[in-house]
Scaffold this active site. Structure first.
Site, PDB file in Angstrom:
ATOM      1  N   ASP A 198       4.899  38.864  34.576  1.00 27.60           N
ATOM      2  CA  ASP A 198       4.574  40.237  35.880  1.00 27.60           C
ATOM      3  C   ASP A 198       5.705  41.063  35.361  1.00 27.60           C
ATOM      4  O   ASP A 198       6.915  41.360  36.600  1.00 27.60           O
ATOM      5  CB  ASP A 198       4.839  39.209  37.493  1.00 27.60           C
ATOM      6  CG  ASP A 198       4.701  39.747  38.057  1.00 27.60           C
ATOM      7  OD1 ASP A 198       3.751  41.283  38.748  1.00 27.60           O
ATOM      8  OD2 ASP A 198       5.074  39.932  39.320  1.00 27.60           O
TER       9      ASP A 198
ATOM     10  N   SER B 164      10.900  42.037  45.307  1.00 30.63           N
ATOM     11  CA  SER B 164      10.399  42.135  44.351  1.00 30.63           C
ATOM     12  C   SER B 164      10.284  42.770  42.941  1.00 30.63           C
ATOM     13  O   SER B 164      10.639  44.398  43.580  1.00 30.63           O
ATOM     14  CB  SER B 164       8.758  42.567  44.615  1.00 30.63           C
ATOM     15  OG  SER B 164       7.876  40.727  44.429  1.00 30.63           O
TER      16      SER B 164
ATOM     17  N   HIS C 264       3.203  43.520  39.544  1.00 31.10           N
ATOM     18  CA  HIS C 264       2.662  43.856  40.439  1.00 31.10           C
ATOM     19  C   HIS C 264       3.303  44.655  41.813  1.00 31.10           C
ATOM     20  O   HIS C 264       2.381  45.156  42.497  1.00 31.10           O
ATOM     21  CB  HIS C 264       2.407  42.065  41.382  1.00 31.10           C
ATOM     22  CG  HIS C 264       3.676  42.185  42.521  1.00 31.10           C
ATOM     23  ND1 HIS C 264       4.465  40.966  41.821  1.00 31.10           N
ATOM     24  CD2 HIS C 264       4.288  42.023  43.821  1.00 31.10           C
ATOM     25  CE1 HIS C 264       5.333  40.988  42.581  1.00 31.10           C
ATOM     26  NE2 HIS C 264       5.556  41.772  43.386  1.00 31.10           N
TER      27      HIS C 264
END
Length: 530
Positions: free
Chosen positions: A201, A274, A171
């Site tokens: 992911d 992230s 992402h």
């Protein structure tokens, strides 16, 4: 009552001495009044001993209080950070504004117009909207009516080899037009996407031009609950930031997909972290930070990381093929609740319940049926639906597998060849609220699916659910299609009432209902009518 004996005076003096030690650590002065409970606490703390673990791979700092020589040794992560921090990078992502508007930014940004369907929709989306751009947030549909716009987002990543391969989240890298990697020393490199895997992911990037990048290694020893961990990344675009905590849980399912198996940590992770790594005390990567749980959008001490074994498998596949191939059985599955197990006549909830085999799938070709409970794969026990999905995904497409199945109270063995997981969009049914008929005992309103849904010719459409009612507690929602109860098809409200009554007469507390939702089938245990 005061103990005036010599022994009593000695014990009291010891407790007061211990209290003074505690107070001195907090810099308290003057007269302090404490209760008996505080005395007990002082005695406990004074007796506690904090010794470092000699197996730790980093140095221990020492914090010595001023009072009575009380010593408490705390860990210092400085040597660990110095060792691994150069391999951790910030990632700047330029991507298409239309794609980011539709699918969200790197940390859970907008996914479409939040005012869609309200009177405010025209102010925030559609042609001529004040925000400009494209997609659901403004501009002309289909990207017409203005120049292409790019947005910039930031995330984190880390090198896994000296020749420039690095890992981040899917992402973070998805929809990227360009990627820049900012090193700890400030140097900037251009990166390209080698491959991505939305299901876990993860994304693999590559920076060319050097063969001496600092890099990290994955841990093969696992992460135990209570282990110290250090998270690194680029929160809020601040650059390299280090936070520490412990592993607070393992095997977390956060509803992201069938392969959820996250490590939960309490080290502070925020927007921009992230794709960054979480290290153990030896400086090995135990996971990749991917999500947080937070009602406010900031860290509340609950973060989730993708485990290192999963990352290694996915990265190896991305490096080899650019994508990940997974085994495919072709069934809609769900875990067994006590109610479902009861309605099937089972004594345990172990196994995966088959809601429906998909048309043309390996499962259908091998004879797997709706209502089967898969209990083993190649002799290994299946705990639940998620466990089955992971076991099948780890089998190479084309390989043979042996399933143990419970069907109608009998154990059967099914041999089949594992297929390759396809990428298919989910078909969604549309329902109206016409022709509802109430079932008061369940707190539900139903209508023949053929009357209210152009995509469904069989079953009962759920067109109303009473909040807090029995149907709601069982998990039914508006838009569901009830296809079958027990071994009876239901196409009219009377069919549903009759099937629930017969289940009650047979001594069951629950009746097994096959329900379709958004194109997928699953079982629900509905309360029988006695």
């Amino acid at each position: 009552m005061t103990d005036s004996s010599p022994e009593g005076r000695t014990n009291t003096a010891k407790k007061q001495s211990q209290i003074s030690v505690i107070l001195s650590r907090f810099g308290k002065k003057g007269t302090i009044y404490v209760s008996a409970a505080a005395l007990a606490l002082g005695a406990f703390v004074g007796a506690a001993s904090f010794e470092p673990n000699p197996a730790r791979a980093f140095a221990q700092g020492e914090n010595v209080s001023q009072g009575e020589g009380m010593r408490q040794k705390l860990p210092s992560f400085a040597p660990l950070v110095k060792q691994v921090k150069p391999a951790v990078v910030s990632i700047r992502v330029k991507s298409d504004a239309a794609a980011k508007a539709a699918f969200g930014d790197d940390e859970g940004g907008p996914r479409g117009n939040p005012f869609e369907g309200s009177p405010l929709e025209r102010y925030f989306g559609g042609p001529g909207g004040p925000r400009g751009g494209f997609g659901p947030w403004g501009g002309a549909p289909g990207g017409k009516g203005g120049p292409r716009q790019l947005v910039t987002a930031q995330g984190s990543g880390f090198f896994i080899s000296p020749d420039g391969y690095l890992v981040t989240n899917n992402h973070v890298a998805q929809d990227a037009v360009s990627l820049e990697v900012v090193m700890d020393d400030g140097k900037i490199y251009t990166a390209k996407v080698v491959g991505t895997d939305p299901r876990t992911d993860l994304a693999l990037l590559k920076v060319d031009g050097r063969t001496d990048f600092p890099y990290t290694k994955f841990s093969h020893s696992g992460a135990e609950i209570g282990d110290w961990v250090v998270a690194m990344g680029n929160p809020f675009g601040l650059g390299g930031t280090v936070t520490a905590g412990i592993v607070s849980a393992r095997g977390r399912d956060i509803g992201e997909g069938p392969y959820d198996d996250f490590i939960q940590i309490d080290a502070s992770v925020n927007k921009g972290n992230s794709g960054g790594p979480t290290f153990n005390e030896s400086g090995e990567v135990i996971g990749v930070n991917t999500a947080i749980y937070s009602p406010s959008g900031g860290s509340v001490g609950i973060a989730f990381a993708i485990p290192a074994p999963t990352v290694e498998r996915v990265v190896a596949a991305l490096k080899d093929k650019g994508h990940v191939t997974r085994g495919w059985l072709g069934v809609q599955i769900q875990g067994l609740t006590p109610e479902l197990a009861d309605s099937l006549g089972l004594k345990t909830t172990a196994g995966a319940l088959v809601a429906a085999p998909q048309s043309g799938s390996p499962a259908e070709q091998a004879g797997i049926k709706t209502g089967d409970v898969i209990t083993e794969v190649d002799g290994t026990q299946v705990k639940d639906g998620r466990d089955l999905a992971k076991k099948i995904a780890d089998i190479a497409p084309g390989a043979n597998a042996k399933l143990t199945v419970l069907r109608d109270g009998e154990t059967k063995t099914v041999d089949l060849k594992i297929g390759q997981l396809p990428e298919k969009p989910t078909q969604r049914a549309s329902l109206s609220d016409d022709g509802r008929t109430g079932l008061n005992d369940l707190g539900i309103a139903v209508a023949p699916a053929a009357d209210v849904s152009p995509n469904d010719r069989q079953g009962l459409a759920v067109v109303g659910v009473e909040p807090g009612g029995k149907a709601a507690e069982a998990g039914l929602a508006e838009g569901d299609i009830i296809l079958r109860v027990g071994d009876q098809t239901v196409n009219r409200p009377g069919d549903l009432k009759r099937a629930l009554t017969e289940a009650g007469k047979s001594g069951k507390k629950n009746a097994l209902a096959l329900v379709k939702r958004n194109g997928d089938q699953r079982f629900v245990a509905l309360p029988a009518v006695s």
